[in-house]
Write a protein that holds these residues in place. Structure first.
Motif, PDB file in Angstrom:
ATOM      1  N   LEU A  23       0.823  -1.209   0.000  1.00 58.80           N
ATOM      2  CA  LEU A  23       0.000   0.000   0.000  1.00 58.80           C
ATOM      3  C   LEU A  23       0.860   1.263   0.000  1.00 58.80           C
ATOM      4  O   LEU A  23       0.553   2.235  -0.702  1.00 58.80           O
ATOM      5  N   MET A  24       1.934   1.277   0.771  1.00 58.14           N
ATOM      6  CA  MET A  24       2.809   2.446   0.802  1.00 58.14           C
ATOM      7  C   MET A  24       3.451   2.674  -0.566  1.00 58.14           C
ATOM      8  O   MET A  24       3.559   3.814  -1.040  1.00 58.14           O
ATOM      9  N   GLU A  25       3.871   1.598  -1.217  1.00 58.71           N
ATOM     10  CA  GLU A  25       4.483   1.736  -2.538  1.00 58.71           C
ATOM     11  C   GLU A  25       3.481   2.262  -3.552  1.00 58.71           C
ATOM     12  O   GLU A  25       3.794   3.163  -4.346  1.00 58.71           O
ATOM     13  N   LYS A  26       2.282   1.708  -3.551  1.00 55.95           N
ATOM     14  CA  LYS A  26       1.269   2.155  -4.508  1.00 55.95           C
ATOM     15  C   LYS A  26       0.818   3.582  -4.212  1.00 55.95           C
ATOM     16  O   LYS A  26       0.538   4.361  -5.133  1.00 55.95           O
ATOM     17  N   SER A  27       0.737   3.945  -2.919  1.00 53.72           N
ATOM     18  CA  SER A  27       0.402   5.320  -2.572  1.00 53.72           C
ATOM     19  C   SER A  27       1.475   6.273  -3.074  1.00 53.72           C
ATOM     20  O   SER A  27       1.182   7.373  -3.559  1.00 53.72           O
ATOM     21  N   GLY A  28       2.743   5.873  -2.934  1.00 55.03           N
ATOM     22  CA  GLY A  28       3.837   6.685  -3.456  1.00 55.03           C
ATOM     23  C   GLY A  28       3.719   6.892  -4.946  1.00 55.03           C
ATOM     24  O   GLY A  28       3.971   7.999  -5.459  1.00 55.03           O
ATOM     25  N   ASP A  29       3.327   5.843  -5.668  1.00 55.32           N
ATOM     26  CA  ASP A  29       3.129   5.975  -7.117  1.00 55.32           C
ATOM     27  C   ASP A  29       2.024   6.981  -7.423  1.00 55.32           C
ATOM     28  O   ASP A  29       2.147   7.803  -8.344  1.00 55.32           O
ATOM     29  N   ASN A  30       0.916   6.905  -6.674  1.00 55.06           N
ATOM     30  CA  ASN A  30      -0.182   7.849  -6.890  1.00 55.06           C
ATOM     31  C   ASN A  30       0.230   9.271  -6.556  1.00 55.06           C
ATOM     32  O   ASN A  30      -0.126  10.225  -7.259  1.00 55.06           O
ATOM     33  N   LEU A  31       0.978   9.445  -5.469  1.00 53.79           N
ATOM     34  CA  LEU A  31       1.460  10.779  -5.107  1.00 53.79           C
ATOM     35  C   LEU A  31       2.407  11.319  -6.164  1.00 53.79           C
ATOM     36  O   LEU A  31       2.397  12.524  -6.463  1.00 53.79           O
ATOM     37  N   ALA A  32       3.226  10.461  -6.746  1.00 49.78           N
ATOM     38  CA  ALA A  32       4.140  10.902  -7.801  1.00 49.78           C
ATOM     39  C   ALA A  32       3.368  11.465  -8.985  1.00 49.78           C
ATOM     40  O   ALA A  32       3.831  12.406  -9.648  1.00 49.78           O
ATOM     41  N   ASP A  33       2.186  10.921  -9.240  1.00 50.49           N
ATOM     42  CA  ASP A  33       1.361  11.429 -10.338  1.00 50.49           C
ATOM     43  C   ASP A  33       0.877  12.847 -10.075  1.00 50.49           C
ATOM     44  O   ASP A  33       0.460  13.547 -11.001  1.00 50.49           O
ATOM     45  N   THR A  34       0.866  13.286  -8.809  1.00 54.58           N
ATOM     46  CA  THR A  34       0.480  14.662  -8.472  1.00 54.58           C
ATOM     47  C   THR A  34       1.678  15.606  -8.442  1.00 54.58           C
ATOM     48  O   THR A  34       1.530  16.778  -8.150  1.00 54.58           O
ATOM     49  N   GLY A  35       2.872  15.073  -8.712  1.00 55.16           N
ATOM     50  CA  GLY A  35       4.079  15.888  -8.671  1.00 55.16           C
ATOM     51  C   GLY A  35       4.866  15.756  -7.392  1.00 55.16           C
ATOM     52  O   GLY A  35       5.876  16.438  -7.199  1.00 55.16           O
ATOM     53  N   ALA A  36       4.430  14.877  -6.481  1.00 53.74           N
ATOM     54  CA  ALA A  36       5.150  14.685  -5.216  1.00 53.74           C
ATOM     55  C   ALA A  36       6.448  13.929  -5.462  1.00 53.74           C
ATOM     56  O   ALA A  36       6.517  13.030  -6.306  1.00 53.74           O
TER      57      ALA A  36
END
Length: 231
Positions: free
Chosen positions: A137-150
């Motif tokens: 979940l942490m890895e997938k959340s990181g991927d989603n956050l990266a899509d926002t520019g994080a």
């Protein structure tokens, strides 16, 4: 819960002190408004993963369903729910399996106090392998956050707060347009949860970034407040 739902809703909790929305800069009210907007984007990214991002928490089975997650009006001491909490039936997770869990239901809510905002998202049921489920979940959340520019800062770290009696709790810091954000998550035999945290005040993060140890402690308190015995 549908893929288009975010973690915020409409029923107000206890409001934070009113702020002038004009101005700019990191320490100004305009800067705080910008941080609130960025948190909304980040919270949506995490919520999109947890509650409608194509996930099915499933498996067969160990763990225990002795506990469930709720969205109380107050968590972490003085964080008031901003709107009403959302609850789904677990089937909204779609068709991608989170390793190590079979979900009964999912929850999400947005919270704030005078200096910070946080989003809570989680699910409960039977968690056979909390470490594997949370890491995924942490890895997938990181991927989603990266899509926002994080962008991630440092590495994911494991913590053992004094109030935490689960199997695993980890945190990772991100920056979004120079605004710091901490993402922490936990796993235990019945629940997995994610908490995203953004300070609204300039003093909420040092030049070296957020204090992840304090954020981990806050996450443990949020879990303690949200996690109750199942009916």
């Amino acid at each position: 819960m549908s893929p288009d739902q975010s973690v915020t809703a409409d029923q107000p909790g206890t409001p934070a002190p009113a702020r002038d929305e004009s101005g700019g800069g990191d320490g100004s009210s305009g800067g705080r408004t910008r941080k609130r907007a960025l948190l909304a984007v980040a919270g949506l990214a995490v919520a999109a993963l947890l509650v409608g991002g194509g996930l099915l928490l499933t498996g067969a089975w160990g763990g225990t369903d002795a506990y469930k997650l709720t969205t109380p009006r107050t968590v972490g001491g003085d964080y008031q729910r901003d709107g009403k909490g959302e609850t789904g039936d677990g089937a909204a997770f779609g068709d991608s399996e989170v390793p190590g869990m079979k979900a009964t239901a999912d929850v999400s809510a947005d919270y704030r106090n005078a200096t910070a905002r946080l989003n809570l998202g989680g699910a409960y049921g039977q968690v056979k392998d909390p470490d594997t489920a949370l890491t995924w979940l942490m890895e997938k959340s990181g991927d989603n956050l990266a899509d926002t520019g994080a962008e991630p800062k440092g590495v994911t770290r494991e913590f053992s707060p004094s109030r935490f009696d689960g199997d695993i709790l980890t945190c990772q810091e991100y920056t979004i347009s120079s605004v710091p954000l901490a993402l922490c998550g936990w796993g235990d035999g019945s629940t997995v949860g994610l908490v995203s945290y953004v300070p609204l005040e300039a003093g909420g993060a040092s030049a070296d970034g957020l204090d992840l140890e304090k954020t981990a402690e806050l996450t443990a308190r949020v879990r303690e407040d949200a996690r109750t015995e199942a009916d």
